[in-house]
Design an enzyme around this catalytic site. Structure first.
Site, PDB file in Angstrom:
ATOM      1  N   TYR A 115       0.867  -1.182   0.000  1.00  0.00           N
ATOM      2  CA  TYR A 115       0.000   0.000   0.000  1.00  0.00           C
ATOM      3  C   TYR A 115       0.900   1.226   0.000  1.00  0.00           C
ATOM      4  O   TYR A 115       1.844   1.311   0.790  1.00  0.00           O
ATOM      5  CB  TYR A 115      -0.888   0.011   1.257  1.00  0.00           C
ATOM      6  CG  TYR A 115      -1.624   1.317   1.469  1.00  0.00           C
ATOM      7  CD1 TYR A 115      -2.978   1.437   1.138  1.00  0.00           C
ATOM      8  CD2 TYR A 115      -0.975   2.443   1.993  1.00  0.00           C
ATOM      9  CE1 TYR A 115      -3.648   2.637   1.311  1.00  0.00           C
ATOM     10  CE2 TYR A 115      -1.642   3.643   2.160  1.00  0.00           C
ATOM     11  CZ  TYR A 115      -2.973   3.738   1.826  1.00  0.00           C
ATOM     12  OH  TYR A 115      -3.644   4.920   1.993  1.00  0.00           O
ATOM     13  N   GLU A 204      -3.539   7.444  -3.966  1.00  0.00           N
ATOM     14  CA  GLU A 204      -3.371   6.177  -3.255  1.00  0.00           C
ATOM     15  C   GLU A 204      -3.263   5.011  -4.230  1.00  0.00           C
ATOM     16  O   GLU A 204      -4.037   4.926  -5.183  1.00  0.00           O
ATOM     17  CB  GLU A 204      -4.569   5.977  -2.324  1.00  0.00           C
ATOM     18  CG  GLU A 204      -4.502   4.703  -1.499  1.00  0.00           C
ATOM     19  CD  GLU A 204      -5.806   4.447  -0.744  1.00  0.00           C
ATOM     20  OE1 GLU A 204      -5.941   4.933   0.391  1.00  0.00           O
ATOM     21  OE2 GLU A 204      -6.692   3.776  -1.300  1.00  0.00           O
TER      22      GLU A 204
END
Ligand code: GDP
Ligand code: MN
Length: 394
Positions: A115, A204
């Site tokens: 991530y 993101e």
């Protein structure tokens, strides 16, 4: 990191991009993404799969997260399968969002899921880089379960991104493999560049994958752009999907009125966000439910009043309208003339309660009184006006 595709519908102040749009931005900044196509029918999806050749992944394009869990992400080995998957996904509704298009891309093989994001840390007043090797799941989950696994590094916005910040981030996340580190650092730098140059609030990548061949790639994209910077980014502004927006919120945006639809029956119109918030509270205090939040802004010219009333009265749940104006730069007489102009121009079926104070309030109240309109109720105080509006909406 929350918000963006996690929100329920459009938000004021931000533009959320679809995955495929985010990936298009990423591609422009040199972040590795898979080649793909957008399709809005099963037949289009078949053609896309034929063009892409080989195994593809079919992904629902909706402005919400958790598509994987909701059945909105499926692997297809053949164009036949892709067509069937697209047909199924196009019929879905994910967290209240109807799926109107799917993104097909060459399927990737996944060895690891990381991530990576850049967002704002409002407390520190700095952009924040977040990285964890426990990607693929929602970041809030990682933060709750294993906060130590979440590497956090601030970037000084005035100096701009410095490579050592990326190295600190990679080290803190425990990325030891040199080849992986090299690719990661390049991606962090590009993601920050995208974040800064596009004036984003969030960029993101979840998951940022490592393939079995050791290649890093963005498998998902979540990008939120600051609304107030959009005028500098016409290309990104054009990405807004007005069809997915609340039609009244779109209309309001076009006319420059700040408007958020709520689910009650008292339409609210105030000048200044603070007063509009206080008005929402007052209506609740008086036992009513606000139908919307609407801020005319500081100008409060007649045109603005007409536009705002136009938006509010198109909402069928509105049973009364509460005008709460405190005149500073906004003049009471201007507002009063705006209300009368709106009444001239459009048929407004519901009662309007007006509280005017501040600059030229006296003149405004006089103008409204002299108009002798039955549906206009001028009240001396905010609380009296709130009570009246609630009573009339009942
Ligand atoms: P989200 O659930 O809305 O965040 O959608 P994502 O784009 O993150 O996809 C969800 C999950 O689907 C990912 O975490 C992957 O595990 C899986 N997935 C997505 N694309 C591919 C792919 O190309 N190949 C494989 N094997 N899995 C994929
Ligand atoms: Mn994801």
């Amino acid at each position: 990191m929350t918000g963006s595709r996690g929100g329920a519908g459009a938000r004021v102040g931000a533009l959320d991009l679809y995955e495929h749009q985010g990936k298009e931005l990423f591609r422009r900044y040199g972040i590795p993404v898979s080649d793909g196509r957008l399709a809005s029918t099963a037949a289009e999806a078949r053609r896309a799969a034929e063009e892409l050749a080989g195994k593809v992944v079919v992904k629902a394009q909706v402005l919400t997260g958790g598509r994987g869990k909701a059945g909105g992400v499926k692997l297809a080995a053949t164009p036949d399968e892709a067509e069937a998957c697209a047909g199924a996904i196009l019929g879905l509704e994910i967290r209240g969002h109807a799926v109107r298009s799917v993104w097909l891309e060459r399927a990737s093989e996944i060895a690891k899921e990381y991530y990576l994001s850049v967002t704002f840390d409002r407390g520190a007043k700095k952009p924040l880089l977040l990285l964890t090797t426990e990607g693929g799941v929602e970041i809030e989950e990682v933060a709750a379960r294993s906060p130590a696994a979440l590497a956090r590094v601030h970037v000084d916005p005035l100096v701009g991104y410095q490579p050592y910040e990326g190295r600190r981030l990679a080290h803190a996340a425990g990325i030891a493999d040199p080849d992986e580190r090299r690719q990661l650092l390049a991606i962090v730098e590009k993601l920050y560049r995208c974040f800064a140059a596009e004036e984003a609030m969030l960029c993101e990548i979840n998951p940022l994958i490592v393939t079995p061949d050791g290649e890093l790639k963005a498998l998902d994209a979540k990008v939120t752009i600051d609304d107030s910077a959009l005028f500098r980014h016409p290309e990104v502004a054009a990405m807004r999907d007005t069809a997915a927006d609340d039609p009244l919120e779109s209309l309001a945006r076009e006319t420059g009125v700040t408007y958020v639809r709520l689910d009650g029956s008292v339409g609210i119109l105030a000048n200044g966000a603070g007063l509009a918030m206080a008005t929402v509270d007052l209506v609740v205090l008086a036992g009513g439910r606000p139908a919307n939040f609407c801020d005319l802004g500081g100008g409060g010219r007649a045109e603005g009043v007409v536009d705002a009333l136009d938006v509010i009265t198109r909402d069928p749940q509105v049973r009364s309208i509460f005008f709460n104006i405190f005149g500073g730069l906004t003049r009471g007489d201007e507002v009063a003339r705006g209300i009368l102009a709106a009444l001239e121009r459009t048929e407004i079926a519901v009662p309007i309660v007006v509280r005017l104070d501040g600059t030229n309030a006296e003149a405004g109240r006089r103008i409204l009184g002299e108009a002798k309109r039955e549906q206009l109720h001028v009240e001396p105080t905010m609380i009296a006006a709130a009570e009246r509006a609630v009573e009339l909406a009942a």
